[in-house]
Design a protein around this motif. Sequence first.
Motif, mmCIF file in Angstrom:
data_model
loop_
_atom_site.group_PDB
_atom_site.id
_atom_site.type_symbol
_atom_site.label_atom_id
_atom_site.label_comp_id
_atom_site.label_asym_id
_atom_site.label_seq_id
_atom_site.Cartn_x
_atom_site.Cartn_y
_atom_site.Cartn_z
ATOM 1 N N ARG A 1 0.927 -1.282 0.003
ATOM 2 C CA ARG A 1 -0.063 0.004 -0.016
ATOM 3 C C ARG A 1 0.801 1.357 0.213
ATOM 4 N NH1 ARG A 1 -3.777 -2.058 -2.147
ATOM 5 N NH2 ARG A 1 -4.240 -4.335 -1.089
ATOM 6 N N LEU A 2 2.007 1.289 0.838
ATOM 7 C CA LEU A 2 2.836 2.294 0.742
ATOM 8 C C LEU A 2 3.395 2.680 -0.395
ATOM 9 C CD1 LEU A 2 4.954 2.209 4.143
ATOM 10 C CD2 LEU A 2 3.845 3.952 3.501
ATOM 11 N N LEU A 3 3.991 1.413 -1.263
ATOM 12 C CA LEU A 3 4.266 1.772 -2.528
ATOM 13 C C LEU A 3 3.386 2.420 -3.619
ATOM 14 C CD1 LEU A 3 7.115 0.852 -3.399
ATOM 15 C CD2 LEU A 3 6.059 -1.414 -4.070
ATOM 16 N N VAL A 4 2.190 1.689 -3.475
ATOM 17 C CA VAL A 4 1.043 2.261 -4.210
ATOM 18 C C VAL A 4 1.211 3.710 -4.145
ATOM 19 C CG1 VAL A 4 -1.246 2.190 -4.662
ATOM 20 C CG2 VAL A 4 0.010 0.235 -4.463
ATOM 21 N N GLU B 1 3.622 5.661 -5.729
ATOM 22 C CA GLU B 1 3.589 5.578 -7.197
ATOM 23 C C GLU B 1 2.505 6.796 -7.718
ATOM 24 O OE1 GLU B 1 2.939 1.753 -8.863
ATOM 25 O OE2 GLU B 1 4.655 0.830 -7.860
ATOM 26 N N TYR B 2 1.619 7.006 -6.977
ATOM 27 C CA TYR B 2 0.858 8.101 -7.179
ATOM 28 C C TYR B 2 1.377 9.537 -7.566
ATOM 29 C CZ TYR B 2 -3.655 5.772 -6.978
ATOM 30 O OH TYR B 2 -4.940 5.024 -7.269
ATOM 31 N N ARG B 3 2.433 9.592 -6.577
ATOM 32 C CA ARG B 3 3.046 10.884 -6.631
ATOM 33 C C ARG B 3 4.274 10.803 -7.877
ATOM 34 N NH1 ARG B 3 4.784 14.004 -2.762
ATOM 35 N NH2 ARG B 3 5.277 15.102 -4.943
ATOM 36 N N ASP B 4 4.782 9.853 -8.156
ATOM 37 C CA ASP B 4 5.840 9.758 -8.990
ATOM 38 C C ASP B 4 5.547 8.809 -10.200
ATOM 39 O OD1 ASP B 4 8.297 9.822 -10.269
ATOM 40 O OD2 ASP B 4 9.282 9.202 -8.875
ATOM 41 N N ASP B 5 4.898 9.113 -11.240
ATOM 42 C CA ASP B 5 4.447 8.218 -12.435
ATOM 43 C C ASP B 5 5.775 7.258 -13.015
ATOM 44 O OD1 ASP B 5 2.039 10.139 -13.666
ATOM 45 O OD2 ASP B 5 1.963 8.490 -12.335
ATOM 46 N N ASN B 6 7.025 8.022 -12.891
ATOM 47 C CA ASN B 6 8.227 7.326 -13.561
ATOM 48 C C ASN B 6 8.785 6.061 -12.862
ATOM 49 O OD1 ASN B 6 8.569 9.336 -15.246
ATOM 50 N ND2 ASN B 6 9.400 10.756 -13.665
ATOM 51 N N THR B 7 8.281 6.034 -11.515
ATOM 52 C CA THR B 7 8.636 4.900 -10.712
ATOM 53 C C THR B 7 7.820 3.564 -10.709
ATOM 54 O OG1 THR B 7 7.669 5.661 -8.674
ATOM 55 C CG2 THR B 7 10.042 6.340 -9.016
ATOM 56 N N GLY B 8 6.745 3.606 -11.694
ATOM 57 C CA GLY B 8 5.939 2.423 -11.871
ATOM 58 C C GLY B 8 6.842 1.043 -11.813
ATOM 59 N N LYS B 9 7.213 1.057 -13.061
ATOM 60 C CA LYS B 9 7.928 -0.261 -13.484
ATOM 61 C C LYS B 9 9.381 -0.143 -12.911
ATOM 62 C CE LYS B 9 5.648 -1.156 -17.627
ATOM 63 N NZ LYS B 9 6.070 -0.940 -19.181
ATOM 64 N N HIS B 10 9.773 0.994 -12.571
ATOM 65 C CA HIS B 10 11.271 1.256 -12.040
ATOM 66 C C HIS B 10 11.264 0.379 -10.781
ATOM 67 C CE1 HIS B 10 14.831 2.895 -10.214
ATOM 68 N NE2 HIS B 10 14.058 3.327 -9.241
ATOM 69 N N VAL B 11 10.418 0.333 -9.820
ATOM 70 C CA VAL B 11 10.429 -0.304 -8.736
ATOM 71 C C VAL B 11 10.448 -1.904 -8.778
ATOM 72 C CG1 VAL B 11 9.678 1.588 -7.039
ATOM 73 C CG2 VAL B 11 8.002 -0.084 -8.117
ATOM 74 N N LYS C 1 10.578 9.400 -1.555
ATOM 75 C CA LYS C 1 10.005 10.888 -2.412
ATOM 76 C C LYS C 1 8.657 11.374 -2.443
ATOM 77 C CE LYS C 1 13.116 9.327 -6.349
ATOM 78 N NZ LYS C 1 13.437 9.108 -7.502
ATOM 79 N N ILE C 2 7.937 10.434 -1.495
ATOM 80 C CA ILE C 2 6.472 10.824 -1.338
ATOM 81 C C ILE C 2 6.522 12.329 -0.608
ATOM 82 C CG2 ILE C 2 6.092 9.989 0.930
ATOM 83 C CD1 ILE C 2 3.544 8.679 -0.073
ATOM 84 N N GLY C 3 7.531 12.725 0.040
ATOM 85 C CA GLY C 3 7.727 13.847 0.688
ATOM 86 C C GLY C 3 8.524 14.951 0.103
ATOM 87 N N ILE C 4 8.854 14.807 -1.344
ATOM 88 C CA ILE C 4 9.625 15.896 -1.912
ATOM 89 C C ILE C 4 8.453 16.369 -2.998
ATOM 90 C CG2 ILE C 4 11.499 15.939 -3.903
ATOM 91 C CD1 ILE C 4 12.491 15.030 -1.117
#
Length: 348
Positions: A152-155, A158-168, A203-206
Amino acid sequence: MKILIVDDEEANVKLLSAILSREGYDTLKAYDGETALAIVEKQAVDLILLDVMMPGISGFEVAKRVKAIKQIPIIMVTGLMDRDKIIEGFKSGADEFLSKPYLYEELLLRIGNILKVKEYQNNLESVVEERTKNLSEALRKLNIVNKEVMHRLLVAAEYRDDNTGKHVTRVGKYSRIIAEGLNLDKEYIDLIEQTAPMHDIGKIGISDLILNKPGKFTDEEFEIMKTHVIIGTHIIEKGESLLIETAYDIILNHHEKWTGKGYPNNTKGKDIPLSGRIVALADVFDALTSARPYKPGFSWDKSISIIKDEREKHFDPEVVDVFMNNREKVKSIYDEYSDNTLVKTEAV
Ligand SMILES: [Fe+2]
């Protein structure tokens, strides 16, 4: 309760069997040690009445072999009652001795006592077994909940930073390949794959303005960007579960460098937890091959050569070697989870 009578004298066995049956016990009969052992192997027996002097293997030997496979109480019945023999009998596994000739009343009392203790032990064992089962089930559920919370935290991130979807997902899978190459425990390999995707949770806090800035960061912006590591550790906090501990180590250390010139703590070499050293490489390799708001993705060859150049600089040399030796596996993840494919980010 089932009692096995072992005696080479048939008349003794028959008489004992009749007496015990009258008292409500089931009986099994054996006229030599080998037969007795075969019965014990195949059937549930609650107590053994064992003669010592028998042709073939002795009662002492039978007792030893029985106790090696099953904890069945044994009453040894013998005419030999010198001290040495009694000690040998106890060492072989006898729980009680009865000397011939004996009173049947005494025999029945001893059998009753031993079976009472055995019943108590059986109950205790089943209680322990039941509680252990419940505890394992509770732990299994807790583990699932932990993983779900992580996901859930990861999801949320991901809402904040679209680029990291497949990256993670790729970072998790690259990290797994390295961990496997290092021959780590299977459990730890799974743990690394599950927790590596958490590395940038901070990154959620940036601010979006910095996170998605198309150009190069100013020094000040870069300093703010670097705080994602500390923010991440605050989100996770060092918990007591291995899952949280590993995630914490990865978050805190994924920007440290082998030379000690990384951040936030300038941790150096093997002082950096192995999980952090693994994810550092996986993360950078994926960042190199991926397009970002401020850069296009580099080619496979160029990215590989940058990683090689950073051996013993940015990265642990052993981790680089394992990564290079497993390039084919890395390539298949690189192709399968490419940003141009429609594969969705997997659950943690
Ligand atoms: Fe990061």
